[in-house]
Design an enzyme around this catalytic site. Sequence first.
Site, PDB file in Angstrom:
ATOM      1  N   LYS A   1       0.844  -1.194   0.000  1.00 33.31           N
ATOM      2  CA  LYS A   1       0.000   0.000   0.000  1.00 33.31           C
ATOM      3  C   LYS A   1       0.880   1.245   0.000  1.00 33.31           C
ATOM      4  CE  LYS A   1      -3.806   1.966   2.764  1.00 33.31           C
ATOM      5  NZ  LYS A   1      -4.632   1.748   3.982  1.00 33.31           N
TER       6      LYS A   1
ATOM      7  N   SER B   1      -9.272   1.731   2.668  1.00 31.17           N
ATOM      8  CA  SER B   1      -8.346   2.535   1.893  1.00 31.17           C
ATOM      9  C   SER B   1      -7.253   1.720   1.196  1.00 31.17           C
ATOM     10  CB  SER B   1      -7.690   3.587   2.789  1.00 31.17           C
ATOM     11  OG  SER B   1      -6.911   2.995   3.813  1.00 31.17           O
TER      12      SER B   1
ATOM     13  N   SER C   1      -9.769  -0.726   6.720  1.00 31.58           N
ATOM     14  CA  SER C   1      -9.082  -0.519   5.449  1.00 31.58           C
ATOM     15  C   SER C   1      -8.325  -1.713   4.891  1.00 31.58           C
ATOM     16  CB  SER C   1      -8.125   0.673   5.566  1.00 31.58           C
ATOM     17  OG  SER C   1      -8.849   1.873   5.671  1.00 31.58           O
TER      18      SER C   1
END
Length: 559
Positions: free
Chosen positions: A135, A219, A243
């Site tokens: 990420k 996210s 997330s």
Amino acid sequence: MSSTGDASWQTLAAAKREAILASIPAKWRLDKIPTVDEQRNVAGAYIEQFLSPKEVEITKADSVGIVEKTTSGAWSAVEVAEAFCHRASLSHQLVNCLHEMFFDAALADAKDLDAWFAEHGKPKGPLHGLPVSLKDQFHVRGVDTTMGYVGWIGTFQGQRADPRRQTLESEMVRELRALGAVLYCKTAVPHTLMCGETVNNIVGYAWNPANRHLSCGGSSGGEGALIALGGSPGGFGTDIGGSIRIPSAFNGLFGLRPTSGRLPYEGMANSMDGQNSVLSVVGPLASSAGGVKLLTKSILSAEPWLHDPLVVEIPWRADLEAQTKDRIATSQLSIGFLDHDGGVGPHPPLKRALALLRNLVARSGNKVFDWQPPAKSHEAVTDLIMKTWTYDGGADVRKDFALSGEPWAPQLLDVWKERPQADASAIAATNRALRERRKEYLDYWNGTSADVFVAPCAPFTAVRPGKYDYIGYSSFVNALDLPSVVVPITTVDKGVDVVDAGFRPVSELDKKIQGDYDPEIYDGAPVSLQIIGRRYQEEKLLAIAEWLEGELKKPAGTS
């Protein structure tokens, strides 16, 4: 004037967007991207038409299968890295899931791993030659970390001429390299990170590979979309309100939200850094439960507590894993089922998944029962976590938007609008209330026989753009700091998962969210559930996830 100089945010974003596409070798670029009406599902057979048979074989293997090949010398690290770089390139073009591609550096690292294997006759570590995606919160030397902000392009967290951009790496990045992993890309996030959809002004909107009417979640949405497309066998995201679990659930993946302090977070970028009432945690997502376990065990083998002061010294406990497997085999497991959290009911496909999993566990001889925590407890902890996210009155995220003057996406919550900052007394009151709610929930749990309990991650299997209106099913886990693992259960079937004609809403929000469900639009989307355990019992959760994965793969009518 913004701190980015004379260039507009639109110019900076467009230049970065083009640079991302330009990092894809010309031979891997697609001539045409189909519309959603032309091709709803771009995963599986669709994306594989652009790959060679060998590339398909490599990229369809899960993390466990890959390291079996790379650590034995059957596959070279270079050929595996090349296959995943190719598939990741295709993935981004189809759904906008990447922020950074550093393929040349990855192939150089893979070449070094092959040389190591040739010289020593053994792998460098348990992840030898395994491609791992990250990420875009992880710092990788010489690579941008924008976290979706235009104002962070070419900087170190918005700071220009900061040498750390060229030198600093997050602690987990260092550990992954030492374990033999090949790092090759960073995945898309919503700016601020605080959104259940992945959207920013750099790459735009990231879509769900199985159903491009829907979001891939957030996210860690780029991570979820990339793995679902086979562009990565596994990677790492973060979770402060869902997330990791939301993208895992939306994309039909396994994903672990560990207890805070179990895995290292040191040296990562973040929003609201220093807010410690409810901590963001880092955890793995993968195409199999075994892949999640492999990544978790490997990081723990690196003794991260020696390098991150917030990590608790708990190595992987094989005894807890074995005990859990024995409890399953001897029908001693007890699983609660939360079918409705009292605020918003789940969509029809999730109701079917809950019933399916409940029946599966019951048929195995293990115990199932209704999970009924103290009334309004989920609503209470959700309200508290919202307070922790706004201690600074939204100053941190507004500061980063101001660097370029870019607007924030309409999906972001209104909580980021300017408001008074909390004082020390208000923060202390929130911390006390969190402690009280955690004790209340713990007391309820102790009054049951439950090993774990099952719940949806959201009231929808995935979300239609702009309609992520409820976070209650994910954020309560963070507020209580419980570990949770996502398990894919089924997919939406428009002929079965019809609108519930007998639905009776408990609130206007419940009515709205149920009204957003359309079987035609949702058809084919993954349907997943989360299994929630006691703090620091990740080994137990993953053992249960592996068991359920095996059971769910069995043909109907077998046991």
